[in-house]
Write an enzyme that holds these catalytic residues in place. Structure first.
Site, PDB file in Angstrom:
ATOM      1  N   LYS A  86      10.097  -9.480   6.869  1.00 30.29           N
ATOM      2  CA  LYS A  86       9.361  -9.283   5.324  1.00 30.29           C
ATOM      3  C   LYS A  86      10.246  -8.722   4.310  1.00 30.29           C
ATOM      4  O   LYS A  86      10.012  -7.886   4.557  1.00 30.29           O
ATOM      5  CB  LYS A  86       7.849  -9.156   5.451  1.00 30.29           C
ATOM      6  N   SER A 171      -0.263 -12.030   1.159  1.00 29.20           N
ATOM      7  CA  SER A 171       1.749 -11.993   0.455  1.00 29.20           C
ATOM      8  C   SER A 171       2.330 -11.957   1.531  1.00 29.20           C
ATOM      9  O   SER A 171       3.360 -12.385   1.190  1.00 29.20           O
ATOM     10  CB  SER A 171       1.617 -10.918  -0.335  1.00 29.20           C
ATOM     11  N   SER A 195      -2.509  -8.811   3.612  1.00 28.28           N
ATOM     12  CA  SER A 195      -2.073  -9.604   3.539  1.00 28.28           C
ATOM     13  C   SER A 195      -1.427 -10.249   4.486  1.00 28.28           C
ATOM     14  O   SER A 195      -0.897 -11.244   4.666  1.00 28.28           O
ATOM     15  CB  SER A 195      -1.004  -8.880   2.391  1.00 28.28           C
TER      16      SER A 195
HETATM   17  N1  GLN Z   1      -3.747 -10.126  -2.094  1.00 23.56           N
HETATM   18  C1  GLN Z   1      -4.252  -8.371  -2.224  1.00 23.56           C
HETATM   19  C2  GLN Z   1      -4.288  -8.154  -3.274  1.00 23.56           C
HETATM   20  O1  GLN Z   1      -2.955  -8.408  -3.739  1.00 23.56           O
HETATM   21  C3  GLN Z   1      -3.861  -7.526  -0.625  1.00 23.56           C
HETATM   22  C4  GLN Z   1      -2.319  -7.617  -0.671  1.00 23.56           C
HETATM   23  C5  GLN Z   1      -2.007  -7.493   0.321  1.00 23.56           C
HETATM   24  O2  GLN Z   1      -2.644  -7.032   0.908  1.00 23.56           O
HETATM   25  N2  GLN Z   1      -0.652  -6.591   0.323  1.00 23.56           N
HETATM   26  O3  GLN Z   1      -3.861  -6.484  -3.283  1.00 23.56           O
END
Ligand code: GLN
Length: 504
Positions: A86, A171, A195
């Protein structure tokens, strides 16, 4: 799809060992998937670059791995496996951009601990994956380079129409998509509040968030430090276990990392008759469609057929209001920590700097941040600043709610070995549908199912299960385990996954 791409990481490893295929042959197939997804007509946008930066080096590494298997001397269980990383993980010569314009030119001078461990194990690191900017989002729509596209409809195109462009979730949307499309066999992502688990659920792959601290975060660009973990995406639970064993353990570079007891070399099979699992009624929320409720019940029946005791967990142990407020607590804490973590992007020390002449440092700081942060990141920084104002009272209140949730989950896990809940409440939406207005608040409500184990620091894994409601809706079921009980959680997840796949 080429048959060698149907492998999981586990079966790929066996095929390398039996020499029925080689890392060199598999890399060739993976690269052709890579080029196909990153160029017209598909343009699935899974990777940050249209081809690997160091192609000849990758081929050389695959050939060295092939020779090691020929000599029956692989470096580790992931030797020769193509893996993607990532974009918020230090992986030079790729820029650690976190899919933000702010960090587009930043090439880190060091590799993350996880990248070093993968390389030492002989993995072939094929490329860098797209994500929501700094990890903030649930659909990869907050990436500076545009959203990734869910590959599943493109792998099984409908006979009569062209496949829809669905979100893969976020994400780590590029990571999960790349694994589903097999332009890599596994991907290293990050999980702050879901995420890796949400994109895994949307792409029919497995997403594992280990116990907080059990994999070093050295080289992971921070979003919300008290929640951030490295997360693993692979086809099956036992694949994530192979990766976890290579990456786990304390690191002198990360003071929050914890020692993990090494797993027994041949773990005894799980005796399901001694295992109990609970289904908390508080997670049966009104947003959950009947098809997901149906799969939740089916999975519970499957656990019972394995021999496990399965019970509903009442509101007295984990209340609906504790679950509901956990989402607000998560966003207060995540935004507060993000506003602090992102204050260092000032145009001087890292990355981009505003083009126009500024009269003083303050102005340059504001212009840089105005120009290079995306709208959602700005919104969250503003929220974080607001909740930290007035001596941080909102932040402190959110932490009281966090402790309440953690206590309730731990009480449940004193009575039961595992908690079972769905990973998502809604199906992946169509990115091209003009009727779908991307509402960030609505997207946040999808995180209700995943933020609990993040707030409590508990290990959790999203397992792909087949849905009765058609090929355009994939569902993940999430098992949550006790703090540090990652090995048993992974064992249980694999056994449940196999039983569900066989139609139990
Ligand atoms: N969707 C969640 C957020 O926007 C989790 C994102 C993540 O785990 N990086 O914070």
């Amino acid at each position: 799809m080429n048959p060698s791409l149907r492998h999981t990481l586990t079966t790929l490893r066996s095929s390398f060992k039996s020499k029925s295929t080689t890392p060199t042959a598999v890399l060739d197939n993976v690269l052709s998937q890579f080029y196909q997804s990153e160029s017209p007509p598909l343009n699935l946008n899974h990777f940050t670059h249209s081809s690997p930066i160091d192609l000849s080096k990758l081929k050389q590494l695959a050939s060295e791995s092939t020779s090691r298997y020929a000599a029956c001397a692989p470096l580790s269980s992931i030797d020769g496996v193509p893996i993607s990383i990532k974009a918020n993980i230090s992986f030079p010569p790729y820029p650690a951009s976190a899919s933000s314009k702010m960090l587009e030119p930043y090439i880190p001078p060091f590799s993350a601990d996880v990248v070093q461990a993968l390389k030492a194990g002989g993995a072939i690191l094929v490329g860098q994956t797209n994500m929501d900017e700094f990890g903030m989002g649930s659909a990869t729509t907050n990436s500076a380079m545009g959203p990734s596209i869910n590959p599943l409809p493109h792998l099984h195109p409908p006979a009569s129409s062209s496949p829809p462009n669905l979100t893969p979730g976020g994400s780590s949307g590029g990571s999960a998509s790349s694994v589903a499309w097999r332009s890599s066999f596994a991907s290293i992502g990050s999980d702050t509040g879901g995420s890796v688990r949400l994109p895994a659920a949307h792409t029919n792959t497995t997403g594992f968030k280990p116990t907080y601290g059990s994999i070093s975060r050295f080289g992971l660009i921070p979003y919300a430090s008290s929640l951030d973990t490295i997360g693993l995406i692979a086809p099956t639970p036992s694949d994530t276990k192979l990766l976890f064993d290579v990456l786990r353990g304390q690191s002198p570079n990360d003071p929050t990392s914890i020692e993990s007891s090494l797993p027994p070399s041949s773990p005894a099979p799980l005796d399901w008759s001694t295992i109990s699992v609970c289904l908390p009624s508080a997670y049966s929320v009104e947003e959950m469609p009947p098809s997901v409720l149906h799969i939740w019940n089916e999975t519970a029946e499957c656990l019972a057929s394995l021999g496990s005791r399965v019970d509903v967990l009442g509101d007295d142990v984990l209340s609906s209001s504790t679950v509901r407020t956990s989402l607000a607590a998560y966003y207060v804490i995540a935004c507060a920590e993000a506003s602090s973590n992102l204050s260092k992007y000032d145009g001087v020390r890292y990355g981009s700097r505003a083009r126009d002449e500024a009269v003083n440092y303050d102005e340059e700081y504001s212009r840089t941040r105005e120009e290079f942060f995306g709208p959602e990141v700005k919104r969250r920084i503003a929220c974080g600043d607001a909740v930290l104002a007035r001596e941080g009272s909102h932040y402190l209140k959110a932490n009281i709610l966090r402790n309440k949730l953690r206590d309730s989950l731990n009480t449940a896990l004193e009575q039961f070995d595992f908690i079972l809940i769905p990973t998502q409440t809604s199906p992946p939406f169509n990115l091209d549908d003009p009727d779908v207005k991307i509402d960030q608040n609505e997207m946040m409500s999808n995180d209700l199912m995943t933020v609990g184990s993040s707030l409590a620091g508990l290990p959790s894994i999203s397992i792909p299960v087949t849905s009765p409601s058609g090929p355009d809706f994939w569902v993940g079921m999430q098992l949550i385990g006790r703090h540090g009980d990652d090995d048993r959680l992974l064992q249980a997840a694999e056994s449940l996954y196999l039983k569900m796949a066989e139609g139990h």
